[in-house]
Write a protein that holds these residues in place. Sequence first.
Motif, mmCIF file in Angstrom:
data_model
loop_
_atom_site.group_PDB
_atom_site.id
_atom_site.type_symbol
_atom_site.label_atom_id
_atom_site.label_comp_id
_atom_site.label_asym_id
_atom_site.label_seq_id
_atom_site.Cartn_x
_atom_site.Cartn_y
_atom_site.Cartn_z
ATOM 1 N N PRO A 30 0.868 -1.409 0.091
ATOM 2 C CA PRO A 30 -0.034 -0.040 0.070
ATOM 3 C C PRO A 30 0.919 1.264 -0.122
ATOM 4 C CG PRO A 30 -0.106 -1.153 2.090
ATOM 5 C CD PRO A 30 0.682 -1.989 1.179
ATOM 6 N N HIS A 31 2.158 1.383 0.286
ATOM 7 C CA HIS A 31 2.953 2.395 0.356
ATOM 8 C C HIS A 31 3.151 2.763 -1.129
ATOM 9 C CE1 HIS A 31 3.389 1.895 4.722
ATOM 10 N NE2 HIS A 31 4.471 1.010 4.423
ATOM 11 N N ARG A 32 3.081 2.037 -1.967
ATOM 12 C CA ARG A 32 3.479 2.210 -3.388
ATOM 13 C C ARG A 32 2.792 3.507 -4.011
ATOM 14 N NH1 ARG A 32 4.117 -2.316 -5.218
ATOM 15 N NH2 ARG A 32 6.513 -2.304 -5.237
ATOM 16 N N GLY A 33 1.562 3.173 -3.943
ATOM 17 C CA GLY A 33 0.546 4.116 -4.502
ATOM 18 C C GLY A 33 0.862 5.804 -3.789
ATOM 19 N N LEU A 34 1.028 5.565 -2.340
ATOM 20 C CA LEU A 34 1.305 7.221 -1.794
ATOM 21 C C LEU A 34 2.483 7.470 -2.249
ATOM 22 C CD1 LEU A 34 1.015 8.919 0.457
ATOM 23 C CD2 LEU A 34 1.880 7.333 2.097
#
Lengths: 198, 605
Positions: free
Chosen positions: B372-376
């Motif tokens: 989920p960190h990737r999109g951020l």
Amino acid sequence: MSAVINVLIAGVGGQGIILAGKLIARAAIASGLDVKTSEIHGMAQRGGSVTTHVRFGEKVLAPVIDPGGADFLLAFEKLEGLRYLDFLKPGGTVVLNNQVIDPLPVAVGAETYPEAAESIIAARFPLVFVDAVPEAENLGNLRVSNMVMIGALARLLPLPDSAWAEAIDAAVPPRFHELNRRAFARGFELAERASISG
Amino acid sequence: MKLLSGNEAIARGAYEAGVRVATAYPGTPSTEILQNIARYYPEMYAEWAPNEKVALEVGIGASLGGARTLVAMKHVGVNVAADPLVTLAYTGVKAGLVLLSADDPGMHSSQNEQDNRLYARLARIPLLEPADSQEAKDFVRTALEISETFDTPVLLRTTTRVAHSKSLVREGPPAQPELKPYAKDFTKYLMVPANARKRHVSLEDRQEGLRRYAEKTPLTRMEPGDRRIGIVTGGVAYYYVKEACPWASVLKLGMSYPFPYGVVEAFAATVDDLYVVEELEPFLEELIAARGISVHGKGLIPRTGELSPAVILRSLMKSPAFVSAAHAHGSAEPVRQGNNSRHAPGPSPEAAVGVPVPPLPARPPVLCPGCPHRGLFYVLKKLKLRVMGDIGCYTLGGLPPLSAMDTCICMGAGVGMAHGMAKVDPESAEKTVAIIGDSTFVHSGITGLIDIVYNQGTSTVIIADNRTTAMTGHQDHPGTGRTLRRDPTRALDFAKLARAVGVPHVWVVDPNNLAATRKTIAKAIRTPAPVLVIASRPCVLLSPAAPDPVAINPEVCRGCKLCLELGCPALSLRDRPRVNPQLCVGCGLCSQVCRKGAIGKEVAE
């Protein structure tokens, strides 16, 4: 301390390298030997390049293997096999998985994956080249590819069959014993058949 | 005999020594100590504290309450706990208290490689250094005994190669010491200046007794060998020395502070040439030199990184006296001088027989597929923001191709840094965000957030909230609603907390929704008031869903490589970008990024 056998396991974080180390160590203990291992946890485990050091023999001192000190390099991925080649002793043996996992610089097109890692390795060291992923697929479970690799290495190590059986049963949940034993046996057989080059 | 890691052995040692309370904040290479206690020893109370300072304070309370106590943390955690530690050295303990510091020479998973033996000298507390798992287990009990005998906290210091190495351990039966009754003692535990002055004197008075103990403890031993060469060492370096020059005389220090100079002087008198082999700082070397003893140390041995038998042998071979003794024992300099780095380029030239080895691409750690960190981080990159960062899996968002984190100093640092940068140039607040993880926010981000509110800041703070402490292996924390032993508990509500401390705007967004995340962050930085953005989605490894991979339609793909900017391990460039269906979990970020609509789940590759 020439009686100590040094196995460096190399691969990509998440490939089951820590479990492989544990299994070899247990087989050595079951053979009545002293063992030390060293692992890397934390950041590198997130898809990075990782190693586990396994040393066994009458009496083991340091838990790590220096470059030039490994008797065996068990490489779960081809690029990682190349990367840690300088850890082998002259005359050391490589057990290499025919698997390519692109590191990010390659995946994004910034760098290229080295061609024909196996022939570079075979020109320098005796090589047992194993296609563990399709072998595991044939056995019905991709996750036992590391057990195929361990089986291939086991063919080259001076540890009795009973010790390996004991190690597998101790390290794997009972419902997977049969599958893992078959994967191990398959790897062992492949190494036996392999014409060790170099 | 059981094969145990140093951390497993310390957990076992705590059990055998009758420890009743164990506290920690997770940190590599210390994390498994508390995990093992929670898993195997239900007799002990064990908890994850929100940070290392609280962990030690809970431990102090437990000790004063009469229970033997173990407090564990990584080396940089001791910086956080240093405030109570140094004063605890003044007050002393009630029941035994051991502070376990797991140092990380070589920085396998840390931002620095500080040598925490120096804390023993700073706080004037005893220091024990085990060399393997057996010692790690046994030293816990000895440390607790020393703690109780001398009324002092004890520092038990391991390193990565002790904590994460496995060796055979002989287990023993558990002890069950009685609880010591609490006794109020104003002059001992209430450190107002008048009392503290007296306690400082008593701390100094303790030193001589401790030193005499260190002189005769069986934890320290002389191993006579060739009298020409004497080596003082401790911790895992002892085994490296035994491997590198088994013929030399060795003094192995198990308890290295207070410094047992009597033993060292006696050892020095038996050898011609004295060496100190220690990782990192010249801790022992300076103490030896201060006694006027001539010694070789960091002039030969590297002060940075890990040692190994080969590094030690190569270093000592710079001394002519060592060379002549080594040659007499048939020991030659190691032929191979391969690079010990994990990202070493390739085999050494000596091995070259035939085909040359090409330069090898590095394999840095990466955010997992579906992380989920990737999109951020993709959004932060597209917005071209200054990102004041922090420590966790999300620090990997600072590496190419995302390259969307500018700084990483310590846990919590980014929040204060964003505020400080905005104060230098108010306009920069619109270009700057702080990013911090959920566990890290609780660890030390809250006070920074309060500072922004209090001092009229307008910074945007983003919590990369993946509902776990991911990097160290998914530990619970106050925000997850579960304790160390997975018992349900009240979960800290970040949004309510932020509103309570006066943050006027708190927005929650799903980082896998790129458009919404971009809109929210863009609005946050333009808002002239503090904003907390909670980018919330559980770590993909927490409860892996059945993989539902996407594919790229070759008819539609133009090969623009925009999707590769996500740095996803499941996407790889061949002639054009391809999806590895074995790695792809179907998070859908790449299909959001693709302008041609070439990527999707209904697409045939």
